[in-house]
Motif scaffolding. Structure first.
Motif, PDB file in Angstrom:
ATOM      1  N   ILE A  80      -5.550  13.134   0.183  1.00 64.07           N
ATOM      2  CA  ILE A  80      -4.756  11.954   0.547  1.00 64.07           C
ATOM      3  C   ILE A  80      -5.195  10.789  -0.341  1.00 64.07           C
ATOM      4  N   PHE A  81      -4.226  10.229  -1.056  1.00 61.33           N
ATOM      5  CA  PHE A  81      -4.486   9.145  -1.993  1.00 61.33           C
ATOM      6  C   PHE A  81      -4.048   7.813  -1.376  1.00 61.33           C
ATOM      7  N   VAL A  82      -4.967   6.871  -1.316  1.00 60.55           N
ATOM      8  CA  VAL A  82      -4.685   5.552  -0.761  1.00 60.55           C
ATOM      9  C   VAL A  82      -4.661   4.572  -1.935  1.00 60.55           C
ATOM     10  N   CYS A  83      -3.504   3.968  -2.170  1.00 62.10           N
ATOM     11  CA  CYS A  83      -3.275   3.174  -3.377  1.00 62.10           C
ATOM     12  C   CYS A  83      -2.740   1.777  -3.005  1.00 62.10           C
ATOM     13  N   VAL A  84      -3.072   0.803  -3.836  1.00 63.27           N
ATOM     14  CA  VAL A  84      -2.618  -0.564  -3.614  1.00 63.27           C
ATOM     15  C   VAL A  84      -1.893  -1.074  -4.852  1.00 63.27           C
ATOM     16  N   ARG A  85      -0.773  -1.729  -4.609  1.00 61.24           N
ATOM     17  CA  ARG A  85      -0.034  -2.401  -5.688  1.00 61.24           C
ATOM     18  C   ARG A  85      -0.524  -3.844  -5.792  1.00 61.24           C
ATOM     19  N   ASP A  86      -1.292  -4.127  -6.833  1.00 59.99           N
ATOM     20  CA  ASP A  86      -1.805  -5.494  -7.011  1.00 59.99           C
ATOM     21  C   ASP A  86      -0.722  -6.418  -7.559  1.00 59.99           C
ATOM     22  N   ARG A  93       0.839  -1.207   0.000  1.00 64.56           N
ATOM     23  CA  ARG A  93       0.000   0.000   0.000  1.00 64.56           C
ATOM     24  C   ARG A  93       0.867   1.247   0.000  1.00 64.56           C
ATOM     25  N   LEU A  94       0.486   2.215  -0.841  1.00 66.08           N
ATOM     26  CA  LEU A  94       1.088   3.541  -0.851  1.00 66.08           C
ATOM     27  C   LEU A  94       0.019   4.545  -0.462  1.00 66.08           C
ATOM     28  N   VAL A  95       0.336   5.391   0.515  1.00 59.30           N
ATOM     29  CA  VAL A  95      -0.558   6.474   0.911  1.00 59.30           C
ATOM     30  C   VAL A  95       0.244   7.771   0.877  1.00 59.30           C
ATOM     31  N   PHE A  96      -0.264   8.760   0.149  1.00 59.26           N
ATOM     32  CA  PHE A  96       0.461  10.043   0.094  1.00 59.26           C
ATOM     33  C   PHE A  96      -0.522  11.203   0.137  1.00 59.26           C
ATOM     34  N   SER A  97      -0.082  12.290   0.789  1.00 57.72           N
ATOM     35  CA  SER A  97      -0.888  13.501   0.861  1.00 57.72           C
ATOM     36  C   SER A  97      -0.181  14.631   0.134  1.00 57.72           C
ATOM     37  N   VAL A  98      -0.996  15.492  -0.484  1.00 59.44           N
ATOM     38  CA  VAL A  98      -0.511  16.669  -1.191  1.00 59.44           C
ATOM     39  C   VAL A  98      -1.491  17.811  -0.939  1.00 59.44           C
ATOM     40  N   THR A  99      -1.068  19.018  -1.276  1.00 65.65           N
ATOM     41  CA  THR A  99      -2.004  20.136  -1.276  1.00 65.65           C
ATOM     42  C   THR A  99      -3.190  19.776  -2.161  1.00 65.65           C
ATOM     43  N   HIS A 100      -4.394  19.999  -1.674  1.00 66.63           N
ATOM     44  CA  HIS A 100      -5.556  19.702  -2.501  1.00 66.63           C
ATOM     45  C   HIS A 100      -5.480  20.527  -3.790  1.00 66.63           C
ATOM     46  N   PRO A 101      -5.633  19.903  -4.943  1.00 70.18           N
ATOM     47  CA  PRO A 101      -5.447  20.635  -6.210  1.00 70.18           C
ATOM     48  C   PRO A 101      -6.313  21.878  -6.363  1.00 70.18           C
ATOM     49  N   ILE A 102      -7.501  21.912  -5.774  1.00 71.44           N
ATOM     50  CA  ILE A 102      -8.365  23.079  -5.927  1.00 71.44           C
ATOM     51  C   ILE A 102      -7.722  24.325  -5.336  1.00 71.44           C
ATOM     52  N   ARG A 103      -6.797  24.123  -4.385  1.00 68.73           N
ATOM     53  CA  ARG A 103      -6.177  25.270  -3.717  1.00 68.73           C
ATOM     54  C   ARG A 103      -5.321  26.093  -4.653  1.00 68.73           C
ATOM     55  N   TRP A 104      -4.896  25.506  -5.768  1.00 66.98           N
ATOM     56  CA  TRP A 104      -4.057  26.245  -6.703  1.00 66.98           C
ATOM     57  C   TRP A 104      -4.829  27.352  -7.424  1.00 66.98           C
ATOM     58  N   ALA A 105      -6.143  27.314  -7.378  1.00 68.42           N
ATOM     59  CA  ALA A 105      -6.939  28.364  -8.016  1.00 68.42           C
ATOM     60  C   ALA A 105      -7.142  29.569  -7.100  1.00 68.42           C
ATOM     61  N   PHE A 106      -6.756  29.430  -5.826  1.00 65.75           N
ATOM     62  CA  PHE A 106      -6.962  30.486  -4.841  1.00 65.75           C
ATOM     63  C   PHE A 106      -5.625  31.082  -4.406  1.00 65.75           C
ATOM     64  N   PRO A 107      -5.616  32.346  -3.986  1.00 63.91           N
ATOM     65  CA  PRO A 107      -4.402  32.918  -3.403  1.00 63.91           C
ATOM     66  C   PRO A 107      -3.982  32.130  -2.162  1.00 63.91           C
ATOM     67  N   ASP A 108      -2.695  32.061  -1.929  1.00 60.50           N
ATOM     68  CA  ASP A 108      -2.183  31.298  -0.792  1.00 60.50           C
ATOM     69  C   ASP A 108      -2.182  32.170   0.458  1.00 60.50           C
ATOM     70  N   GLU A 109      -3.377  32.523   0.896  1.00 57.71           N
ATOM     71  CA  GLU A 109      -3.561  33.417   2.033  1.00 57.71           C
ATOM     72  C   GLU A 109      -4.591  32.811   2.981  1.00 57.71           C
ATOM     73  N   PRO A 110      -4.353  32.908   4.301  1.00 55.14           N
ATOM     74  CA  PRO A 110      -5.273  32.276   5.256  1.00 55.14           C
ATOM     75  C   PRO A 110      -6.547  33.054   5.515  1.00 55.14           C
ATOM     76  N   GLY A 111      -6.562  34.349   5.185  1.00 56.11           N
ATOM     77  CA  GLY A 111      -7.708  35.190   5.499  1.00 56.11           C
ATOM     78  C   GLY A 111      -8.715  35.287   4.362  1.00 56.11           C
ATOM     79  N   PRO A 112      -9.643  36.240   4.457  1.00 57.35           N
ATOM     80  CA  PRO A 112     -10.691  36.383   3.443  1.00 57.35           C
ATOM     81  C   PRO A 112     -10.156  36.580   2.030  1.00 57.35           C
ATOM     82  N   GLU A 113      -8.961  37.201   1.915  1.00 56.82           N
ATOM     83  CA  GLU A 113      -8.385  37.414   0.586  1.00 56.82           C
ATOM     84  C   GLU A 113      -8.039  36.104  -0.099  1.00 56.82           C
ATOM     85  N   GLY A 114      -7.999  35.005   0.677  1.00 56.87           N
ATOM     86  CA  GLY A 114      -7.704  33.705   0.098  1.00 56.87           C
ATOM     87  C   GLY A 114      -8.930  32.922  -0.319  1.00 56.87           C
ATOM     88  N   LEU A 115     -10.090  33.578  -0.359  1.00 56.54           N
ATOM     89  CA  LEU A 115     -11.331  32.878  -0.659  1.00 56.54           C
ATOM     90  C   LEU A 115     -11.878  33.183  -2.053  1.00 56.54           C
TER      91      LEU A 115
END
Length: 287
Positions: free
Chosen positions: A281-287, A183-205
């Motif tokens: 987070i992608f949960v993958c299996v090597r068959d 099993r391979l499990v990996f996490s990345v920034t959710h792809p939808i976040r690339w469409a938004f500014p990288d800001e934690p406040g309202p300007e990032g919405l």
């Protein structure tokens, strides 16, 4: 676990002073193409230069030996994405992009036999500082220095995959070193976040760019040399990468922001986390 755009990372409580080098001139942030070699060279240098600051800035949230998948605070001890904790005993596990190896340290405490791999020598020096009785390997994830079928499990919490120009190079290598059924499990920034500014406040919405623009995020010096590179893949791209590399995708986890987590972490925050996903987070299996 780390990403410059969102700074999802780990640090530990320090047991000895961390020496910080003088600050370099701020690089220029842009979007441009960056290939496999340029990305690898830039990111190895960036993490070697910035590991100390990174370990100081990020870590009380995660501690020395927790396995946390992202800024939301989803803990592997509760999520069990690699399998039940009691089932990890005696399992050979490869951690990719291990940083200071907090995840490997947690795995070892469950009785697993982890190997922590990172591109950055300086990050692994922090792993040595914290301690642990498992191997540390400094290598590029696109060319894993292990024999075929060496591991039962592989994991990566914001490591390696966001930083390579062709993630299939990493995925195929992981497929090679995993045993059948692994099993391979990996996490990345959710792809939808690339469409938004990288800001934690309202300007990032508010959407500021195209979700479908795969042009890498690059920080470059005055001569145009990349000093940091991060690559965007859409959700569909990630799924196709997994399948094309020989894995079967068995789960896709999008952690919700928990009420107890009041922390801001780069562009991650309770405000944004309650409205849009921050981690995939992608949960993958090597068959």
């Amino acid at each position: 676990m780390a990403t410059r755009r969102g700074r999802a990372g780990r640090k530990s409580t320090t047991r000895e002073p961390i020496i910080q080098e003088p600050e370099a001139p701020e690089p220029e942030a842009t979007r441009r193409e960056a290939g496999v070699t340029e990305s690898s060279r830039a990111n190895r240098g960036w993490w070697d230069r910035n590991a100390d600051e990174y370990q100081i800035e990020h870590g009380r949230f995660l501690g020395d030996d927790r396995f946390v998948w992202g800024p939301e605070g989803l803990d592997e001890a509760e999520a069990g994405l690699l399998g039940p904790p009691e089932g990890l005993k005696g399992r050979d596990v490869l951690e990719l992009g291990a940083g200071a190896a907090q995840c490997s340290r947690w795995l070892a405490a469950q009785g697993a036999r982890p190997v922590a791999l990172d591109l950055s020598h300086r990050q692994l020096q922090h792993a040595l500082r914290i301690g642990g009785s498992f191997p540390l390997v400094c290598a590029d994830a696109i060319a894993l220095p292990f024999a075929d079928g060496s591991f039962d499990l592989a994991c990566s919490a914001y490591g390696a995959l966001p930083f390579v120009a062709d993630p299939r190079l990493v995925l195929r290598e992981v497929h090679r070193v995993l045993r059948p059924g692994g099993r391979l499990v990996f996490s990345v920034t959710h792809p939808i976040r690339w469409a938004f500014p990288d800001e934690p406040g309202p300007e990032g919405l508010s959407v500021s760019g195209s979700y479908f623009d795969r042009t890498p995020y690059v920080e470059q010096d005055e001569e145009g040399r990349a000093v940091y590179v991060e690559h965007h893949r859409t959700l569909g791209d990630r799924v196709r990468d997994v399948v094309a590399s020989g894995f079967r995708l068995v789960d896709l986890v999008e952690p919700e922001w928990p009420a107890w987590n009041t922390s801001e972490w780069g562009g991650w925050s309770p405000l944004r986390g309650n409205l849009i996903p921050g981690t995939a987070i992608f949960v993958c299996v090597r068959d």
